[in-house]
Design an enzyme around this catalytic site. Sequence first.
Site, short mmCIF file in Angstrom:
data_model
loop_
_atom_site.label_atom_id
_atom_site.label_comp_id
_atom_site.label_asym_id
_atom_site.label_seq_id
_atom_site.Cartn_x
_atom_site.Cartn_y
_atom_site.Cartn_z
N GLN A 162 39.75 -1.48 30.91
CA GLN A 162 39.90 -1.96 29.54
C GLN A 162 41.32 -1.79 29.04
O GLN A 162 41.87 -2.66 28.38
CB GLN A 162 38.95 -1.20 28.58
CG GLN A 162 37.54 -1.71 28.62
CD GLN A 162 37.48 -3.21 28.47
OE1 GLN A 162 37.79 -3.75 27.43
NE2 GLN A 162 37.10 -3.90 29.54
N HIS A 220 43.98 -4.47 29.43
CA HIS A 220 43.85 -5.75 28.73
C HIS A 220 45.00 -6.00 27.78
O HIS A 220 45.51 -7.11 27.67
CB HIS A 220 42.56 -5.78 27.90
CG HIS A 220 41.45 -6.53 28.56
ND1 HIS A 220 41.55 -7.86 28.85
CD2 HIS A 220 40.23 -6.15 29.00
CE1 HIS A 220 40.43 -8.27 29.44
NE2 HIS A 220 39.61 -7.25 29.54
N HIS A 238 11.66 -26.90 -13.16
CA HIS A 238 10.88 -26.54 -11.97
C HIS A 238 9.39 -26.57 -12.28
O HIS A 238 8.59 -27.09 -11.52
CB HIS A 238 11.28 -25.15 -11.47
CG HIS A 238 12.61 -25.10 -10.78
ND1 HIS A 238 13.79 -25.44 -11.38
CD2 HIS A 238 12.93 -24.76 -9.50
CE1 HIS A 238 14.79 -25.30 -10.52
NE2 HIS A 238 14.29 -24.89 -9.37
N ASP A 287 31.81 -8.52 32.77
CA ASP A 287 32.89 -9.42 32.36
C ASP A 287 32.82 -10.75 33.11
O ASP A 287 33.18 -11.79 32.56
CB ASP A 287 34.25 -8.80 32.70
CG ASP A 287 34.71 -7.84 31.63
OD1 ASP A 287 34.09 -7.80 30.56
OD2 ASP A 287 35.69 -7.10 31.88
N GLU A 309 32.40 -2.06 21.74
CA GLU A 309 32.16 -3.36 22.35
C GLU A 309 31.43 -3.18 23.69
O GLU A 309 30.40 -3.78 23.92
CB GLU A 309 33.51 -4.05 22.57
CG GLU A 309 33.39 -5.45 23.12
CD GLU A 309 34.75 -6.01 23.57
OE1 GLU A 309 35.71 -5.21 23.71
OE2 GLU A 309 34.84 -7.22 23.79
N HIS A 310 31.99 -2.35 24.57
CA HIS A 310 31.35 -2.03 25.85
C HIS A 310 30.99 -0.55 25.87
O HIS A 310 31.82 0.29 25.51
CB HIS A 310 32.31 -2.26 27.02
CG HIS A 310 32.88 -3.63 27.10
ND1 HIS A 310 34.10 -3.95 26.56
CD2 HIS A 310 32.39 -4.77 27.64
CE1 HIS A 310 34.36 -5.24 26.78
NE2 HIS A 310 33.34 -5.76 27.43
#
Lengths: 435, 435
Positions: free
Chosen positions: B252, B255, B413, B354, B320-321
């Site tokens: 990670q 990235h 109505h 991934d 996220e992960h």
Amino acid sequence: MRILPAKSFSTKREEDYGTPEQNRVVKEIIERVRTEGDQALFYYTEQHDRVKPDKLRLEEAEIQAAYEQVDEPFLQAIREAAANIRAFHEKQKRNSWMDPQPDGSLLGQVIRPLKRVGLYVPGGKAAYPSSVLMNAIPAMVAGVPEVVMVTPPATAGQPGINPYILVAAAEVGITEIYGVGGAQAVAALAYGTESIPAVDKIVGPGNIYVALAKRYVFGAVDIDSIAGPSEIVVLADSSADPAYVAADLLSQAEHDEMASAVLVTPSAELAEQVRREVSRQLAELPRKAIAQRSLDDYGAILTVDSLEEGIEVVNRLAPEHLELLLEEPFRYLGAIENAGAIFLGEYSSEPVGDYFAGPNHILPTNGTARFSSPLNVDDFLKKSSVIYYSRQALLENGRKIITLAQHEGLQGHARAIEVRLEKELEKEENRDGGN
Amino acid sequence: MRILPAKSFSTKREEDYGTPEQNRVVKEIIERVRTEGDQALFYYTEQHDRVKPDKLRLEEAEIQAAYEQVDEPFLQAIREAAANIRAFHEKQKRNSWMDPQPDGSLLGQVIRPLKRVGLYVPGGKAAYPSSVLMNAIPAMVAGVPEVVMVTPPATAGQPGINPYILVAAAEVGITEIYGVGGAQAVAALAYGTESIPAVDKIVGPGNIYVALAKRYVFGAVDIDSIAGPSEIVVLADSSADPAYVAADLLSQAEHDEMASAVLVTPSAELAEQVRREVSRQLAELPRKAIAQRSLDDYGAILTVDSLEEGIEVVNRLAPEHLELLLEEPFRYLGAIENAGAIFLGEYSSEPVGDYFAGPNHILPTNGTARFSSPLNVDDFLKKSSVIYYSRQALLENGRKIITLAQHEGLQGHARAIEVRLEKELEKEENRDGGN
């Protein structure tokens, strides 16, 4: 109402992003609540609502006292409406699932409710008990354990929350209610204060300050979509009763000067009859001025050559509410691509869905039915992917994963797989060596 | 990597709303594309990508030619990955439903795919074939009839689109590809030009200009969530292999300098081993500088007193992960409230998800797993409520609906129901009169 050819008529309105001054005010309120907490809430409540509460959360007794101020027919009707709404939304529930693979892996999706949801309820004239039901019940059905409500502590300058709102909240099981409104309430829900723990999602309508505040805090929490003015399109053929069409158009037009009510029809005769019937019924309406303005600015009777062309117009307009007042309405249901709610046949007047039948009345407006949905149980659920990869799966697929990672230049990704493949090889060699 | 107590560590980063100048530029680009169409697209393409195309849409032959530039192992791996992703997302599909009522009414929900979806694919180093699969396949599985792609016509100053991207697109069945990128491509997708018909939703990652443009056009079209920097949290006990933990954290960290990699463990020994292993493995990584920076700024090894406390930390971070490198990972799955994707056990390294296993790699970042979900088939579906009310239902419930409308001050109505009840009464009287 104007009778127009359908060609280029549009109900699309520019979205309201507020004036620079409104944006500045909202930003200031939010920052102050974020840093000062309750103190800022008390300050703004005194400023905006002209009341000076000594606490924010309502006592259980205050909520129960509201029951003495509402009449029995209302109570019975809202209980039955709540049961219908609950039954409809129960059908939307979903299960988590697992998908076992031949190689022993398990893939799946865990579906869970959000933990805490905040419902904003406006004060004043826009305080609708039906909206409390429509916002809260999908969250409850999703299984959200904490659904809380915020609403201004005063209505039209008078201290006290509308008792119909409090009863609606109590009926759906909301027990955590705070007497605070405006952008300050949204800020409190998003960031939390000493009295009001932060939520995961904020739903419910409000004025421009509330809408701007929701937009501003989005990201820190989830929000529902910002509702635009209400819309109805009636697609009718010569079988339709002009009095029904006119009454249904007016029921939307009375909402708001920006509301839009449109008839689409291949029948010139119906067009003319509805035009006259609207004038006639309008004269009797208490909210005549609002409805007149709405019809002048955003209303129209659109004539088309055929029902097929009518369907095309409907799909282009992507209305919030669509009525099919047709001889054979179900014949055309499959052709409707874009609409928030579709009402079929002469007995399915739009207020049936606003209040009672069960489907949600919080619907996509301003053409967003092209890609948005009615508020529903999914809006209060979140998903997590689950990946359990077996040893066999990694041995079989590891090299392919490495290939893909390397083609994206992500060597670290490739290494995370390689380190495992190497270790497994080592283990095998050790085992072989031991033989 | 720093070893810290878990108490107050946060991976939360302020969202990037761009500089005022970036916002001004994006707004100008969008307005110009909206009014000038293709001409503006050609202008900005020449300005930003330094190429001068004579048309925007790629010919089928250009797409097919890309196959000659990719190697066979890549092609096989991506085909298998696509099949896995398709199989997983097929499980997410849902049916429209109808719920007939005892009184003859029919309530239901029509679920339909969006009609046209635009996928943005960045040029340059962030052009990931796997992201093409992950964005396009859920749309395809949902049944979206038109999935189109836009991507800059030049990579790193060199004319030509990355052939791996084109092959990934062709493999998932995208045939409509435009060589245009940046905010101008987003504007074209949102509002349409002579060459590029407007879409209903835009998905896919991009730089700050693309992200700002998506935010700007939201409302005219739907957008996916704006992805923040990538994150991983590994929850590990003493059974975990420190080399695996370190490799997964680094996968990670490589990235992006803003990416976040965090180990949470009750084992002081593992904490120390992982710290050493990260240093060792980092030295061998081509993207070492990026990973080092990410670990310094957003990485940490957090020590906790127990796995239970570890779970609390995980739920607070809402990563996220999430990897559960535990002796009994499934024992803790039910306790995970907030995570985009959950990887269980030693063979389920994050790159497995991934690239290959099937679940989506587009996941909620920056704590939004509290209320958001992985990209999924639902993101490309929309719902319409269906209400067919029977005569009996209206006769039985009409008065209750009128009561609720009157309590909200909406006489129009109420009138829409009353006009029908009156007419039905009239019909009955006529029938009786005829006897």
